[in-house]
Every structure is written in C-alpha cells, then in structure tokens.
Design a protein around this motif. Structure first.
Motif, mmCIF file in Angstrom:
data_model
loop_
_atom_site.group_PDB
_atom_site.id
_atom_site.type_symbol
_atom_site.label_atom_id
_atom_site.label_comp_id
_atom_site.label_asym_id
_atom_site.label_seq_id
_atom_site.Cartn_x
_atom_site.Cartn_y
_atom_site.Cartn_z
ATOM 1 N N ARG A 96 0.799 -1.202 0.000
ATOM 2 C CA ARG A 96 0.000 0.000 0.000
ATOM 3 C C ARG A 96 0.846 1.274 0.000
ATOM 4 N NH1 ARG A 96 -3.764 -0.263 4.991
ATOM 5 N NH2 ARG A 96 -4.315 1.786 4.141
ATOM 6 N N VAL A 97 2.162 1.137 0.017
ATOM 7 C CA VAL A 97 3.051 2.290 0.005
ATOM 8 C C VAL A 97 3.142 2.848 -1.411
ATOM 9 C CG1 VAL A 97 5.404 3.089 0.467
ATOM 10 C CG2 VAL A 97 4.341 1.392 1.951
ATOM 11 N N ALA A 98 3.135 4.149 -1.544
ATOM 12 C CA ALA A 98 3.197 4.793 -2.856
ATOM 13 C C ALA A 98 4.454 4.364 -3.603
ATOM 14 C CB ALA A 98 3.169 6.310 -2.697
ATOM 15 N N GLY A 99 4.323 4.252 -4.927
ATOM 16 C CA GLY A 99 5.436 3.768 -5.738
ATOM 17 C C GLY A 99 6.675 4.626 -5.633
ATOM 18 N N GLY A 140 11.837 -5.543 -10.962
ATOM 19 C CA GLY A 140 11.009 -6.445 -11.759
ATOM 20 C C GLY A 140 9.613 -6.587 -11.179
ATOM 21 N N LEU A 141 9.503 -6.663 -9.857
ATOM 22 C CA LEU A 141 8.187 -6.748 -9.224
ATOM 23 C C LEU A 141 7.392 -5.460 -9.428
ATOM 24 C CD1 LEU A 141 9.152 -8.479 -5.846
ATOM 25 C CD2 LEU A 141 7.960 -9.512 -7.792
ATOM 26 N N ALA A 142 8.071 -4.317 -9.307
ATOM 27 C CA ALA A 142 7.369 -3.046 -9.458
ATOM 28 C C ALA A 142 6.905 -2.815 -10.878
ATOM 29 C CB ALA A 142 8.287 -1.901 -9.017
ATOM 30 N N LEU A 143 7.646 -3.373 -11.864
ATOM 31 C CA LEU A 143 7.297 -3.155 -13.270
ATOM 32 C C LEU A 143 6.571 -4.350 -13.873
ATOM 33 C CD1 LEU A 143 10.589 -1.428 -14.534
ATOM 34 C CD2 LEU A 143 8.593 -0.412 -13.439
ATOM 35 N N SER A 144 6.065 -5.225 -13.051
ATOM 36 C CA SER A 144 5.340 -6.397 -13.569
ATOM 37 C C SER A 144 4.051 -5.957 -14.243
ATOM 38 C CB SER A 144 5.043 -7.362 -12.423
ATOM 39 O OG SER A 144 4.176 -6.752 -11.476
ATOM 40 N N PRO A 145 3.527 -6.784 -15.146
ATOM 41 C CA PRO A 145 2.303 -6.412 -15.886
ATOM 42 C C PRO A 145 1.114 -6.114 -14.976
ATOM 43 C CG PRO A 145 3.380 -8.284 -16.917
ATOM 44 C CD PRO A 145 4.094 -8.053 -15.634
ATOM 45 N N GLY A 146 1.069 -6.688 -13.796
ATOM 46 C CA GLY A 146 -0.066 -6.442 -12.917
ATOM 47 C C GLY A 146 -0.034 -5.096 -12.223
ATOM 48 N N THR A 147 1.044 -4.341 -12.340
ATOM 49 C CA THR A 147 1.167 -3.029 -11.685
ATOM 50 C C THR A 147 0.622 -1.941 -12.602
ATOM 51 O OG1 THR A 147 3.171 -3.797 -10.574
ATOM 52 C CG2 THR A 147 2.749 -1.424 -10.576
ATOM 53 N N GLU A 148 -0.116 -0.997 -12.017
ATOM 54 C CA GLU A 148 -0.625 0.129 -12.783
ATOM 55 C C GLU A 148 0.533 0.899 -13.392
ATOM 56 O OE1 GLU A 148 -3.609 1.153 -13.591
ATOM 57 O OE2 GLU A 148 -4.640 -0.487 -12.583
ATOM 58 N N PRO A 149 0.436 1.298 -14.675
ATOM 59 C CA PRO A 149 1.550 2.007 -15.316
ATOM 60 C C PRO A 149 1.976 3.270 -14.564
ATOM 61 C CG PRO A 149 -0.041 1.286 -16.954
ATOM 62 C CD PRO A 149 -0.658 1.002 -15.624
ATOM 63 N N GLY A 150 1.005 4.022 -14.057
ATOM 64 C CA GLY A 150 1.367 5.237 -13.323
ATOM 65 C C GLY A 150 2.153 4.940 -12.074
ATOM 66 N N GLU A 151 1.765 3.892 -11.357
ATOM 67 C CA GLU A 151 2.479 3.501 -10.152
ATOM 68 C C GLU A 151 3.880 2.992 -10.487
ATOM 69 O OE1 GLU A 151 2.445 3.079 -5.903
ATOM 70 O OE2 GLU A 151 1.246 4.173 -7.373
ATOM 71 N N ALA A 152 4.000 2.264 -11.589
ATOM 72 C CA ALA A 152 5.315 1.783 -12.010
ATOM 73 C C ALA A 152 6.224 2.940 -12.388
ATOM 74 C CB ALA A 152 5.155 0.805 -13.183
ATOM 75 N N ALA A 153 5.671 3.913 -13.102
ATOM 76 C CA ALA A 153 6.475 5.081 -13.473
ATOM 77 C C ALA A 153 6.920 5.848 -12.224
ATOM 78 C CB ALA A 153 5.680 5.991 -14.404
ATOM 79 N N ALA A 154 6.036 5.931 -11.215
ATOM 80 C CA ALA A 154 6.410 6.591 -9.966
ATOM 81 C C ALA A 154 7.541 5.839 -9.269
ATOM 82 C CB ALA A 154 5.193 6.707 -9.057
ATOM 83 N N TRP A 155 7.502 4.496 -9.316
ATOM 84 C CA TRP A 155 8.577 3.703 -8.712
ATOM 85 C C TRP A 155 9.898 4.014 -9.401
ATOM 86 C CZ3 TRP A 155 12.536 0.378 -9.105
ATOM 87 C CH2 TRP A 155 12.858 -0.392 -7.997
ATOM 88 N N ILE A 156 9.873 4.100 -10.725
ATOM 89 C CA ILE A 156 11.095 4.430 -11.473
ATOM 90 C C ILE A 156 11.616 5.799 -11.066
ATOM 91 C CG2 ILE A 156 12.008 4.910 -13.776
ATOM 92 C CD1 ILE A 156 10.092 2.818 -14.853
ATOM 93 N N GLU A 157 10.695 6.768 -10.941
ATOM 94 C CA GLU A 157 11.125 8.110 -10.548
ATOM 95 C C GLU A 157 11.791 8.080 -9.175
ATOM 96 O OE1 GLU A 157 9.354 12.639 -10.044
ATOM 97 O OE2 GLU A 157 8.056 10.911 -9.707
ATOM 98 N N GLY A 158 11.200 7.351 -8.227
ATOM 99 C CA GLY A 158 11.793 7.265 -6.907
ATOM 100 C C GLY A 158 13.146 6.572 -6.914
ATOM 101 N N PHE A 159 13.315 5.577 -7.790
ATOM 102 C CA PHE A 159 14.535 4.778 -7.783
ATOM 103 C C PHE A 159 15.677 5.465 -8.523
ATOM 104 C CE2 PHE A 159 17.270 1.282 -9.235
ATOM 105 C CZ PHE A 159 17.531 0.665 -8.022
ATOM 106 N N VAL A 160 15.421 6.018 -9.672
ATOM 107 C CA VAL A 160 16.507 6.584 -10.481
ATOM 108 C C VAL A 160 16.370 8.085 -10.667
ATOM 109 C CG1 VAL A 160 16.893 4.437 -11.709
ATOM 110 C CG2 VAL A 160 15.288 6.104 -12.648
ATOM 111 N N GLY A 161 15.372 8.728 -10.041
ATOM 112 C CA GLY A 161 15.180 10.166 -10.200
ATOM 113 C C GLY A 161 15.797 10.943 -9.067
ATOM 114 N N GLY A 162 15.517 12.252 -9.089
ATOM 115 C CA GLY A 162 15.960 13.116 -8.002
ATOM 116 C C GLY A 162 17.403 13.535 -8.063
#
Length: 847
Positions: A668-671, A697-719
């Motif tokens: 339930r934690v934001a991506g 891989g888990l965050a970008l799996s097909p079952g994850t909402e695209p917006g949430e996956a993109a947010a995970w990417i931003e948190g991981f490689v952004g900033g």
C-alpha cells in the motif's frame, strides 16, 4: 522634505535690508544650492539660522561640528514605544542644510529647526493609516506617492518652459554650471520669482500636510523675528515653501490649523547614511539620481570634468580594464564636443558618460554599469560620533564591532571565517545573534574554499535602515547577548510549528546562547511529544541532527539535544510506515522528500554515535544493543514491518535500514516512496546482489498500474541522485525499464510519459546521450529474464578469478584496502571462495 522638493526645487529670497528675514529657498541635495547658500550666509551674517527639519533635533546640532561626524548622515526620529515607526532626514556633504549647519556651528550662530515636529508627523502617520515607516523628511512613503499625483514637479515645469526635456540637465545648465556673480543673492531672487509664479498658477500643491507644515514654519519664523529682529534671521528651506512663508497669514489662523494635532513621544539621533540611499531608485522619495556625481561637483576645486573622467579611469584600471592617459584625454575632448553640439555651457553627466562609453568602454554598457554603480551613485557610508544619542543596544553593538574589527561598510563584501580561531568564532556568534534579532547586517553564503563545518562565509552590507532595526531590537535587552537570548526564548514559546522550534534550536547553537537553549529544548521536547504528524517530525529531525555537529566546532554541549534527536528519530521510525500508506501523488512526493531528509539525518546521527558524541539511552556512545526500543508497526500497512521490531540489530542506522526494507515491500506504500527506499538501501550496500533488479522487476510487472510503475522508477533513479549513471553501469536495470516501457499500452504511455520525461530530463546531457546509445544498440531489447540469467552484453556469464585477482592489488591501493585483497585471494575454495567471489564482484563493480 517632500517628494516634489527632492526632485528639484528652485529658490526665492529676500535680501537683507529689505525689512524682512533672509529666505533662502533651496533644492535639497543640490550642490549649486549649497554653494549659493554658503555665499549668501557669508554676505548676510545672520544672528540666527532656521532650517527645515524637526525641532526635536535642535539639541543635536552641536554634534555636526565634531571631527567624527562625516556625511552622509541622517536625523532619525522614532516613536519611543514603537521604534519601528520612524522617519529620516538625510543630509549629504553637498546638501544646503548641511552646509548651513556647518557655517553656523563654526561661527557660534544658533540653529533651530522649524518644520512640523516629528512627534506630530509620526502620530499623524499612525492616525491616517499611512504606514508606520516614513522615508525622507518625515514624509510617509505612501503619502509621497499620493503627492506625486496632485502636485507638480517645479523643476520639471521650469525645465519644460525653458525647452528642456530633462529637468536634471536644465538644473545643471542654469545652476551648477552658472558662473559665480558678485551678488550672492541673485540666484535666489531670479529663481524665486519663477517659483512664486508656479504657486500662483498651480496653487500650494493641494495637500493638507503642506498647509500644516507651513503654518508651523510661520509660527517659528515669527518667534525668531521677535527675539533676533527681522533682519537677523536667515531661513534655509525648500524653495516650494518660500512663497508660503512670505504670505500674510494671521497668527490665529496658523494656530487654528495646528490645533488638536495628535502627538507621540519620540527620540532623535544622528545615524550614518549612504549615497545609495540618497538615490531616487532606492526608494527615498526626495532623492537624487546621481549623488556621487553631485558630491564630485561640490568637492572638486577646479576642472570638474577632467577630474571626474580621471576618477573613472582609475576605477576601470582597478577592474583590469586597459585605460590609459590617452583615453582620458580623448574622453575629455569628446565630452567638450558633445556639450558644444548640444548647446550646453559645460559638459554634464550625460556628456561625460557618453564619452566614457565610447572611449573607455568601447561601446559596451557592462563596464558603464559598473561606473554608474560605483561612482555616479556610489557606496559612501557616513559616520557619527560616539557622543550621539543611541539606545544601549546600539552602544554594545558598536563596542563589539570595534573589538572584533568588523567595520560597517556600505559596499557589500564577503567575510571568510575559520571557527577554530577565537576572533572568527566571536564574529560568527555576533552575526548569528544579530540575525536572531532581525538585524540583517550579514547573510550566510556558500563557502567556496571548504565544505567543513569549521568554515563560514558571510556577505556583509550595512544599510541605514539597520539603525532602526537596532532600535526596535532594543526592547529585548541592552546588550546583543541579552537581547538575542530574550528574543530566542520568546520565539520558542510563540513558534507555530515543530520545525520552527528545531530551526530555532539550531540558530541558538550557532549564536551560542546557553541561557536560551534550555528553554528552547523544553519547548522542543513538549512539541515533539504532542505532535503526532510524522511529516512534522520528519521535517524537524534534520535541523536537529545538524545542530549536533556544532558541539565539536564551537565547544557547545549538545547532550540534551542528542537525547531529543534520538527520541524524535524513534518516533519517526514508528510512525513512518503507516504514514506512507494510501497517499496521493502530491502527498507521496512530499513523503519522499521527508524520507530523504530523515536518511541524511540518520546517517549523520550514526556517525556521531560511532564517534561517541552526545548521550542518552541507545544514543551516541551507547553499546549497539543497549537500550534499543521495540518499534511496533501497523498490520497490513506495509510488507515486512515486523522486521523493524527485532531487538538484536543495534544502532540507529540499522533500525532505519529495517524501516526502509519494510517500506520497499509494502503493497500500500506509494510507488515513488518504495522506489526511493530501494535506491537508498542499494546505495547503503544493504541489498544483496541482484535484489534491486528483483524489486524493480516486481514493481514493473504487468499487474502493476503504469502510473504507479512510473512513480517507482522516478523514486529509484530520479531526483538527481546518480540514477542515470546507475542505469548506464547496470544494463540489467536499464533492460527492465526498457522492456516495461515498450510493453505499456498506448493510452497508458500517454499518461506516464510526462513523469518519465521529468525523471530523465534531470540527468546530465552526457548521461542521457549514453543511455540513448545503449538503447539504440539493442541493450534494452533483451528480455528481463535474459538479462537476469545471461548477464549484460560485453560481459562473460561467470567471473574469471585469475583476471580479477590480477586487478586486486591495484584496486586495493586505490581504495585504501591495504593487504585485504591478498587475504581474500588466498582463501579461495568452498564457502570462503563464494565470499571472495562476491568481494571481487564488488571491487570490479567499483572499478
């Protein structure tokens, strides 16, 4: 002084022997008027001198004769109970009023100020709701703006009648460049007639304030005439008022105008002023455009143009501009030629600056702007003697400035401090204490030479308004230390947010206020105990932890601060997991910032703990397992929250890492928060090899909402935290991102594209270019499974131990590992071989 008078006023006079007082109408801050006033007083030799200004300043006139009094200075009046309500009457060396005062004090002639008392002027400003602060001549700034719309500019009207489009040029031609005549009163008589005609045409200006001021002036003039005789009185005032002083008005009528005026108790003193504050663009309504130029015209004994251009050449040479004597000669010739072509008697400021641009600046406005700032306006700062009245706080500040050799200057300068030196540490304490009091003499700046905590850089610049700030701060105490302590205690009690209290604690440590710190800490502890908002706690923690460093450099005890910081950190650890659940996009972005701030604070807190600073249970200096609290999570809020509860792993850093790991796996934690936590754990070296790719891989799996996956990417490689280089060097992660992005549906791609573009736009151009090359050559086309099993292109499936061992000695020297690489190489085989292999992998990865 009014806004129109400051813009330029002409004169009217009654010559001595004409049966009346000598009325010398002047242009405030006009060097031509100043010279004419001096000549007229030498010729008339009056017995008393009346000057436009507040009568409360009569007792301060004698200070003008002291050697330590150097203009520009200003009379400062402020309400005793409200020092912030104040008014200034500035005087420069070339001000006619200053010249008249100097003439009188040297000859023992009494000087009296005749304008409306400041007690009435400041009270009227309060009653009429025109703002507390006034600028120049007791004229409220807001009222000055109103006057511009109803009163003409006399100088502008006369210049327009003479065919000039610039009032300043007209004034220079008819006054500044006028050859001296034998009659000292001629300029006042000639220009006075024009001023009288203007008042007949346009009236008295149409503002009630002028009527009140002029009524009081007439009463003062009558009193002086009764005491010294009509022919023994000389008046120096704005030329706009001269016709009103000649007007036949009964005493009863003037007293009726002044009846019932409100009054407040005021104090008055001399304060330093600057040329920059005399300039019109600085906000002083009765100012002039070029105080530096006017000062030069007044002080130059002869050949003002040649001397002015020589001064400009010296400034440009100091700035490494190639300016020779030939440039000066050519500029003088060009200025003279321009004056002839424009029909002017002598070159003025316009002609000289045009010549400087063409000859010395080679047509560039950049060095010309420097000349305008340094010379045309200037940074001259006046001085007042110690005997001038001052609030006790001002006297203590002056004493400290002298002891620490910190002279107030109008020109901005940088001050580098080494806090390991006693004098520099004392300077730092003074500047921080003044900032606590709202006296912004110095502003912290980024240090260029060092990033250590023992270095500080300040930008210092003294503005005349700071004298008012000192008077305002005088209500807190009679010394800088006492006032800063009282102000800090009051601010702590009245602080609205927890972060404000922690910031105040940091400032108290910087200012070294040992008596205020306990009060601030009590308020901080109470607020922290009652505040249940994790965001507020996370905002407060970084400033609190930063403050712990000052004990090393400044010798300040931070034991109590360390205990509060540790308690605050534990509350953040407990409250953060449930606070990160169910957030919208904006709240998630804010929470990601809180996580970053807490991570930095925990890192510093862990360093302090390992070095033995501070104290308290489980805090700095305590054993790893001693006093470790049990952190209880919220069921279902995050994934592996129970891991936080383990009491076996000691230290604040270890507990924080377990909080991050729990957030990474929270469903339930934001991506953006999960991605950021995964990145922080990877940077700490906590995630095992390949585990970051598994989380991605888990965050970008097909079952994850695209917006949430993109947010995970931003948190991981952004900033801007090196995420671009991470993708460059780990093509497995790049392949995962690429595979996910190519598999996103068209509709979802439109939604996630802005977020991804924002993330990748923060990378350096070279990083973006490298990523593009990697994707173009096909690195990103491989499936994530292939990348996980086969490895990245250009690398073997398994490590070659012999080739890795050959690089270990060099890498050990570069990384400062000494002989550790030899011990790792000697232990190949069995389980030890696996550990050595992982070590080699990490070394190769670092390489």
């Amino acid at each position: 002084m009014t806004a129109t008078e400051g813009g330029g006023r002409v004169a009217s006079a009654g010559a001595p022997g004409a049966g009346g007082p000598l009325l010398l109408g002047v242009r405030h801050h006009g060097p031509g008027s100043a010279r004419a006033v001096r000549a007229a007083l030498d010729a008339a030799e009056p017995r008393v001198l009346l000057i436009e200004g507040p009568p409360e300043a009569d007792g301060l006139v004698a200070l003008a004769a002291e050697a330590d009094m150097r203009p520009p200075v200003a009379l400062l009046a402020h309400v005793v109970d409200e020092p912030g309500r104040s008014a200034f009457w500035p005087l420069a060396e070339f001000s006619p009023e200053w010249v008249a005062i100097q003439w009188a004090v040297r000859r023992g002639v009494p000087v009296r100020f005749m304008d409306l008392p400041a007690a009435h002027a400041l009270a009227r400003g309060e009653e009429e709701g025109e703002g507390a602060r006034t600028d120049g001549g007791g004229e409220p700034a807001e009222e000055a703006a109103d006057l511009d719309s109803v009163r003409i500019d006399p100088l502008g009207a006369l210049a327009d009648a003479a065919g000039y489009d610039d009032p300043e040029r007209w004034w220079e031609d008819v006054v500044e460049h006028r050859a001296a005549s034998g009659d000292a009163f001629a300029p006042f008589e000639a220009l006075g007639e024009a001023m009288g005609a203007l008042r007949e045409t346009y009236g008295s200006g149409g503002h009630e304030r002028d009527l009140v001021r002029e009524a009081h002036m007439r009463i003062q003039l009558r009193a002086a005439q009764r005491e010294f005789g009509s022919e023994g009185v000389a008046v120096v005032c704005g030329a706009w008022h001269v016709p009103a002083l000649r007007e036949k008005v009964s005493v009863a009528a003037d007293r009726a105008v002044l009846k019932g005026l409100p009054k407040v108790k005021v104090d008055m003193t001399w304060v330093p002023w600057t040329h920059r504050r005399l300039s019109r663009h600085s906000g002083y309504g009765a100012g002039i455009d070029s105080p530096g130029w006017y000062g030069h015209l007044f002080s130059a004994p002869d050949r003002p143009v040649e001397r002015w251009l020589t001064k400009i050449a010296g400034l440009l040479r100091e700035e490494d501009r190639l300016v020779s004597s030939a440039h000066v000669i050519e500029a003088v010739r060009l200025a003279d030629t321009l004056a002839v072509m424009r029909g002017r008697p002598l070159p003025g400021l316009t002609e000289t600056m045009d010549a400087v641009r063409a000859v010395m600046c080679e047509g560039s406005d950049v060095p010309l702007a420097l000349v305008h700032d340094r010379l045309v306006v200037g940074d001259v700062l006046g001085e007042v003697p110690d005997s001038a009245p001052a609030v006790p706080l001002q006297r203590d500040l002056t004493r400290l400035q002298r002891r620490l050799r910190l002279k107030p200057e109008a020109l901005e300068r940088e001050l580098e401090l080494d806090l390991r030196k006693e004098t520099d540490a004392a300077r730092s304490r003074l500047l921080h204490r003044l900032r606590l009091l709202g006296i912004g003499w110095g502003e912290p700046a980024e240090s260029r030479g060092s990033t250590g905590t023992f270095r500080e850089t300040w930008r210092l610049r003294w503005e005349p308004e700071l004298s008012v700030r000192v008077a305002e701060a005088g209500v807190w105490g009679t010394t800088v230390l006492g006032a800063a302590t009282a102000k800090a205690e009051a601010d702590a009690v009245g602080a609205a947010a927890l972060a404000d209290v922690t910031s105040l604690a940091e400032r108290c440590l910087l200012a070294e206020l040992p008596e205020a710190l306990p009060v601030v800490m009590r308020v901080l502890a109470d607020r922290a105990a009652l505040d249940a908002d994790v965001g507020h706690l996370a905002q407060a923690l970084p400033a609190l932890v930063r403050s712990l460093r000052y004990g090393d450099v400044r010798g300040t005890s931070t034991g109590a601060l360390g205990e509060v910081a540790l308690g605050l950190a534990e509350r953040v650890f407990v409250g953060l997991p449930p606070a990160c659940a169910g957030l919208d996009a904006d709240a998630a972005a804010a929470m990601r910032g809180h996580v970053d701030g807490v991570h930095v604070a925990v890192g510093l807190l862990g360093e302090l703990a390992s070095s033995g600073d501070g104290g308290g249970p489980g805090g700095p200096g305590a054993p790893a397992d001693e006093g470790e609290p049990v952190v209880v999570g919220t069921a279902g809020a995050v994934g592996d929250v129970d891991s936080v509860r383990s009491p076996s792993a000691g230290g604040v850093r270890g507990r924080w890492q377990r909080v991050l790991r729990g957030l990474v796996g929270g469903e339930r934690v934001a991506g953006v928060v999960r991605g950021r936590c995964a990145r922080l754990l990877m940077d700490e070296g906590v995630l095992a090899e390949g585990e970051a790719a598994r989380f991605m891989g888990l965050a970008l799996s097909p079952g994850t909402e695209p917006g949430e996956a993109a947010a995970w990417i931003e948190g991981f490689v952004g900033g801007g935290a090196g995420g671009g280089m991470l993708l460059v060097h780990d093509e497995r992660l790049l392949g995962l991102v690429d595979t996910w992005l190519t598999g996103v549906s068209e509709d979802a791609f439109v939604d996630v594209l802005p977020l991804l573009r924002r993330t990748f736009a923060a990378y350096e151009p070279g990083v973006r270019r490298t990523l593009g090359e990697l994707v173009r050559r096909g690195s990103g086309q491989q499936s994530s499974a292939a990348l996980m099993t086969e490895g990245a292109p250009g690398f073997a499936a398994e490590l070659d131990p012999e080739r890795a061992d050959a690089a270990l000695p060099v890498l050990g020297l570069l990384l400062g590992l000494g002989g550790e690489q030899e011990r790792g190489g000697a232990g190949r085989g069995g389980a030890a071989d696996g550990g050595a292999g992982r070590s080699r992998n990490r070394l190769v990865g670092v390489a």
